[in-house]
Design a protein around this motif. Structure first.
Motif, PDB file in Angstrom:
ATOM      1  N   PHE A 120      -6.083  -1.482  -8.394  1.00  0.00           N
ATOM      2  CA  PHE A 120      -4.763  -1.657  -7.783  1.00  0.00           C
ATOM      3  C   PHE A 120      -4.402  -0.444  -6.918  1.00  0.00           C
ATOM      4  CE2 PHE A 120      -0.206  -0.602  -8.085  1.00  0.00           C
ATOM      5  CZ  PHE A 120       0.300  -1.641  -7.308  1.00  0.00           C
ATOM      6  N   ILE A 121      -4.666   0.759  -7.420  1.00  0.00           N
ATOM      7  CA  ILE A 121      -4.354   1.973  -6.664  1.00  0.00           C
ATOM      8  C   ILE A 121      -5.160   2.014  -5.369  1.00  0.00           C
ATOM      9  CG2 ILE A 121      -4.535   4.492  -6.690  1.00  0.00           C
ATOM     10  CD1 ILE A 121      -3.893   4.301  -9.741  1.00  0.00           C
ATOM     11  N   ASP A 122      -6.444   1.625  -5.442  1.00  0.00           N
ATOM     12  CA  ASP A 122      -7.246   1.539  -4.217  1.00  0.00           C
ATOM     13  C   ASP A 122      -6.586   0.587  -3.221  1.00  0.00           C
ATOM     14  OD1 ASP A 122      -9.162   3.298  -5.097  1.00  0.00           O
ATOM     15  OD2 ASP A 122     -10.552   1.742  -5.790  1.00  0.00           O
ATOM     16  N   GLY A 123      -6.089  -0.537  -3.731  1.00  0.00           N
ATOM     17  CA  GLY A 123      -5.425  -1.503  -2.856  1.00  0.00           C
ATOM     18  C   GLY A 123      -4.164  -0.941  -2.228  1.00  0.00           C
ATOM     19  N   VAL A 124      -3.407  -0.182  -3.000  1.00  0.00           N
ATOM     20  CA  VAL A 124      -2.195   0.448  -2.470  1.00  0.00           C
ATOM     21  C   VAL A 124      -2.557   1.406  -1.334  1.00  0.00           C
ATOM     22  CG1 VAL A 124      -0.324   2.063  -3.008  1.00  0.00           C
ATOM     23  CG2 VAL A 124      -0.865   0.216  -4.593  1.00  0.00           C
ATOM     24  N   LEU A 125      -3.625   2.169  -1.529  1.00  0.00           N
ATOM     25  CA  LEU A 125      -4.038   3.124  -0.498  1.00  0.00           C
ATOM     26  C   LEU A 125      -4.513   2.408   0.761  1.00  0.00           C
ATOM     27  CD1 LEU A 125      -5.901   5.721  -2.741  1.00  0.00           C
ATOM     28  CD2 LEU A 125      -3.587   5.871  -1.826  1.00  0.00           C
ATOM     29  N   TRP A 126      -5.238   1.300   0.586  1.00  0.00           N
ATOM     30  CA  TRP A 126      -5.677   0.550   1.755  1.00  0.00           C
ATOM     31  C   TRP A 126      -4.504  -0.124   2.445  1.00  0.00           C
ATOM     32  CZ3 TRP A 126      -9.419   0.906   4.892  1.00  0.00           C
ATOM     33  CH2 TRP A 126     -10.636   1.448   4.461  1.00  0.00           C
ATOM     34  N   HIS A 127      -3.530  -0.587   1.679  1.00  0.00           N
ATOM     35  CA  HIS A 127      -2.325  -1.165   2.270  1.00  0.00           C
ATOM     36  C   HIS A 127      -1.665  -0.157   3.219  1.00  0.00           C
ATOM     37  CE1 HIS A 127       1.980  -2.225   2.443  1.00  0.00           C
ATOM     38  NE2 HIS A 127       1.574  -3.467   2.293  1.00  0.00           N
ATOM     39  N   ALA A 128      -1.655   1.101   2.793  1.00  0.00           N
ATOM     40  CA  ALA A 128      -1.034   2.147   3.619  1.00  0.00           C
ATOM     41  C   ALA A 128      -1.794   2.370   4.924  1.00  0.00           C
ATOM     42  CB  ALA A 128      -0.958   3.448   2.829  1.00  0.00           C
ATOM     43  N   GLN A 129      -3.095   2.015   4.950  1.00  0.00           N
ATOM     44  CA  GLN A 129      -3.883   2.219   6.165  1.00  0.00           C
ATOM     45  C   GLN A 129      -3.499   1.238   7.270  1.00  0.00           C
ATOM     46  OE1 GLN A 129      -5.758   4.768   5.931  1.00  0.00           O
ATOM     47  NE2 GLN A 129      -6.170   4.999   3.769  1.00  0.00           N
TER      48      GLN A 129
END
Length: 198
Positions: A153-162
């Motif tokens: 989930f945290i990886d997804g949050v970081l990619w969302h920010a990209q």
């Protein structure tokens, strides 16, 4: 003594500036787009200086990626200390994640590393190391399976920010982590049906 003269007399300082310039360009334009010429222009050094310290473009890219890796390691250690201080709670983790999303340089560096990891096994190992560290922070408190789910989930949050102009709200991140990390309550035992007698 001018800055340029000082750098000429300090080869290690000049090499460091070239590496920093290359790592900045990797963040901005990607690992495959950097050239000796672009790095020299960014560092403010003659083109020959980059080839003096890095005979091949692969050598220069490797040094720049190692510099980015050091940045990631520094953030891992900062995160580790914050987790030790604040505890591994959904609210604490959400606060850490949200603060990291406000650091544009860190977000760009993460993107550069992960993008490079798709094509470069050496960088992929670095990206996996970060993910493993996140699991390592969370697993002792919440179990390995939930820790792995939280890391995804945290990886997804970081990619969302990209790919979005605004990062996710801290409250949304907190609520999602609460759902991931909180065990479901065991269903209440049903009361036995009383047999009706007439």
């Amino acid at each position: 003594m001018t800055e340029r003269t000082r750098r000429r007399r300090d080869p290690e300082a000049r090499r460091r500036e070239i590496v920093i310039a290359a790592s900045e360009l990797i963040v901005e334009i990607g690992v495959d787009a950097i050239t000796h010429r672009k790095v020299a222009a960014r560092a403010g050094v003659p083109l020959g200086a980059t080839t003096q310290y890095f005979a091949t473009l692969d050598d220069l890219r490797d040094a720049a990626l190692r510099s980015l890796a050091d940045e990631v390691e520094t953030r891992i250690e900062i995160t580790r200390q914050a987790v030790i201080a604040d505890g591994v709670t959904p609210a604490g983790l959400a606060s850490l994640i949200h603060r990291s999303l406000e650091d544009a340089r860190a977000v760009q560096a993460d993107r550069a590393v992960v993008t490079a990891a798709v094509h470069d096994p050496r960088v992929r190992e670095l990206a996996r190391h970060w993910s493993d560290e996140v699991v390592g922070f969370i697993a002792p408190v919440h179990g390995r399976d939930r820790a792995r789910a939280a890391a995804v989930f945290i990886d997804g949050v970081l990619w969302h920010a990209q790919i979005h102009d605004e990062p996710l709200a801290e409250s949304l991140i907190r609520d999602a982590l609460t759902g991931i990390l909180t065990p479901e309550s065991a269903p209440a035992a049903s009361a036995p049906h009383s047999r009706r007698t007439d």
